[in-house]
Design a protein around this motif. Structure first.
Motif, PDB file in Angstrom:
ATOM      1  N   LYS A  75       2.597  12.127   3.483  1.00 22.69           N
ATOM      2  CA  LYS A  75       3.477  11.003   3.144  1.00 22.69           C
ATOM      3  C   LYS A  75       4.042  10.354   4.411  1.00 22.69           C
ATOM      4  CE  LYS A  75       5.426  11.907  -1.466  1.00 22.69           C
ATOM      5  NZ  LYS A  75       6.632  12.394  -2.189  1.00 22.69           N
ATOM      6  N   VAL A  86      -4.324   5.094  -0.600  1.00 22.31           N
ATOM      7  CA  VAL A  86      -4.703   6.435  -0.171  1.00 22.31           C
ATOM      8  C   VAL A  86      -6.034   6.776  -0.840  1.00 22.31           C
ATOM      9  CG1 VAL A  86      -4.146   8.906  -0.220  1.00 22.31           C
ATOM     10  CG2 VAL A  86      -2.340   7.213   0.213  1.00 22.31           C
ATOM     11  N   THR A 102       0.910   9.390  -3.535  1.00 24.94           N
ATOM     12  CA  THR A 102       1.007   8.013  -4.032  1.00 24.94           C
ATOM     13  C   THR A 102       1.925   7.854  -5.235  1.00 24.94           C
ATOM     14  OG1 THR A 102      -0.949   8.334  -5.439  1.00 24.94           O
ATOM     15  CG2 THR A 102      -1.317   7.440  -3.221  1.00 24.94           C
ATOM     16  N   THR A 105       4.981   5.262  -5.889  1.00 25.50           N
ATOM     17  CA  THR A 105       4.969   4.298  -4.784  1.00 25.50           C
ATOM     18  C   THR A 105       4.150   3.070  -5.184  1.00 25.50           C
ATOM     19  OG1 THR A 105       2.927   5.013  -3.674  1.00 25.50           O
ATOM     20  CG2 THR A 105       4.942   6.289  -3.219  1.00 25.50           C
ATOM     21  N   ARG A 107       1.493   2.312  -3.596  1.00 20.01           N
ATOM     22  CA  ARG A 107       0.167   2.549  -3.029  1.00 20.01           C
ATOM     23  C   ARG A 107      -0.907   2.725  -4.099  1.00 20.01           C
ATOM     24  NH1 ARG A 107       3.460   6.167   0.659  1.00 20.01           N
ATOM     25  NH2 ARG A 107       3.712   4.868   2.526  1.00 20.01           N
ATOM     26  N   TYR A 108      -2.074   2.145  -3.843  1.00 22.24           N
ATOM     27  CA  TYR A 108      -3.239   2.359  -4.697  1.00 22.24           C
ATOM     28  C   TYR A 108      -3.828   3.738  -4.395  1.00 22.24           C
ATOM     29  CZ  TYR A 108      -3.034  -2.689  -5.469  1.00 22.24           C
ATOM     30  OH  TYR A 108      -2.631  -3.953  -5.798  1.00 22.24           O
ATOM     31  N   LEU A 109      -4.526   4.289  -5.402  1.00 20.73           N
ATOM     32  CA  LEU A 109      -5.092   5.630  -5.264  1.00 20.73           C
ATOM     33  C   LEU A 109      -6.574   5.609  -5.627  1.00 20.73           C
ATOM     34  CD1 LEU A 109      -4.824   8.756  -4.945  1.00 20.73           C
ATOM     35  CD2 LEU A 109      -4.187   8.825  -7.370  1.00 20.73           C
TER      36      LEU A 109
END
Length: 369
Positions: A75, A86, A102, A105, A107-109
């Motif tokens: 992180k 990520v 992720t 958040t 953020r795409y995973l």
């Protein structure tokens, strides 16, 4: 009940990885964190596309455990590099770490499994461990992966013991959920629960029909329809059981035995799914289904799945050790409480089940000699 059917997008193809740059571009991301193990990267590298110049990719080596320390480390790197996506590439612990980084958040995973050893590529769950490999617990997240990419060629060339362990882990999808479904009143069935139960049944049927052949095909390097059926049953179909069924289709007694085994350091060399497979036998003994236990033993022995304490390096376990194993598995905070028996599954009940498995496996081993 909350159902999460799986990743938003799933691609299974020998050229699946080629979709990655276009997917990244479509989301307009620039900064990407790429989390992977050494062996997993070596296995996947021949099929991975080059990173286009417009992306800033931070390469992060996985430390080996999905621990809170590792999650915090990754992180911090993601924050430092303003990661918008990520990508986790590897086995279940790598993918679970990527999910933990992720969740909650912006953020795409992206998940890229290199093993068929569990349903982590499909599920919204991360299983957490201490740095020494001892099980802590699991978390169910609100998010699933934005993209999961599976290249059958990569998985075909992975270590066979992970594939066999995946078969053991997936077989538990049926045995851990079936009694729950049997005891569920008909008027409580929803479409989601119907799907979950059907997928659990399918897991068992596919494995009992094709697993032995699939293992032989994998040893010979043959990418056959039977092998692919088993590989995707482990990574995909298994994930739909808990995904659609929530607590009705989640892990229960077999996984509680696995979790308890992790407190014994000598069991560490045995993979998650192998220990879960042993846990299925104990669960069947708890439920009084010794005939089914006996029916499974030839299948286990053909695949070299553990059938007793000796097979998980606890041959010298003392009575106190078995008491500790049983008490840990039957603790009210474990998943053992999902087992819908008429009486509570106590430490004594669990210990008796362990000893029943010992007796039956000894008896059947002698009978086959």
């Amino acid at each position: 009940m909350i159902s999460q059917s799986g990743p938003q997008r799933y691609i299974s193809d020998n050229e699946a990885y080629d979709q990655l740059p276009g997917f990244m571009a479509s989301l307009n991301v620039k900064n990407v964190l790429f989390l992977h193990g050494t062996k997993s990267l070596a296995a996947a590298k021949p099929y991975l596309p080059e990173w286009p110049a417009e992306f800033n990719v931070t390469d992060v080596q996985f430390n080996g455990e999905c621990s809170f320390e590792e999650i915090d480390r990754v992180k911090a790197i993601a924050d430092e590099n303003n990661a918008e996506m990520v990508i986790g590439l590897g086995g279940g612990k790598v993918l679970d770490t990527a999910k933990s980084v992720t969740t909650g958040t912006h953020r795409y995973l992206v998940l890229i499994p290199t093993l068929a050893s569990n349903c982590s590529p499909w599920s919204a769950i991360s299983v957490h461990y201490k740095e020494n490999g001892e099980h802590i617990g699991h978390e169910i997240y609100n998010e699933t992966a934005n993209l999961t990419l599976l290249n059958p060629k990569v998985i075909l060339n992975s270590p066979i013991e992970y594939f066999v362990a995946g078969i053991g882990d997936t077989l538990a999808k049926y045995y851990e959920s079936e009694l729950i479904f049997q005891k569920l009143p008909e008027d409580q069935y929803t479409v989601a629960l119907t799907i979950s139960r059907q997928m659990a049944n399918n897991c068992r049927e596919v494995l009992m029909k094709y697993a032995e052949q699939a293992v032989e095909d994998m040893k010979a390097g043959r990418l056959t329809p039977e092998w692919r059926q088993v590989a995707e049953t482990v990574t995909v179909m298994a994930g739909t059981v808990g995904g659609w069924g929530d607590d009705y289709g989640r892990a229960s007694g077999a996984h509680a035995i696995h979790d308890a085994l992790t407190i014994f350091p000598q069991t560490a060399p045995h993979l998650h799914g192998a220990k879960v497979a042993y846990g299925i036998l104990v669960l069947l003994a708890i439920e009084g289904k010794t005939d089914e236990l006996k029916r499974l033993l030839p299948f286990y022995r053909t695949l070299n799945l553990p059938t007793n304490l000796a097979d998980v390096d606890l041959a010298d376990a003392s009575d106190a050790d078995i008491d500790k194993l049983a008490a840990t598995a039957a603790d009210p905070h474990t998943q053992m409480h999902f087992v819908p028996t008429d009486e509570p599954v106590t430490a004594e009940v669990t210990k008796q089940a362990i000893m029943t498995v010992e007796a039956i496996t000894a008896e059947t081993a002698t009978a086959t000699k």
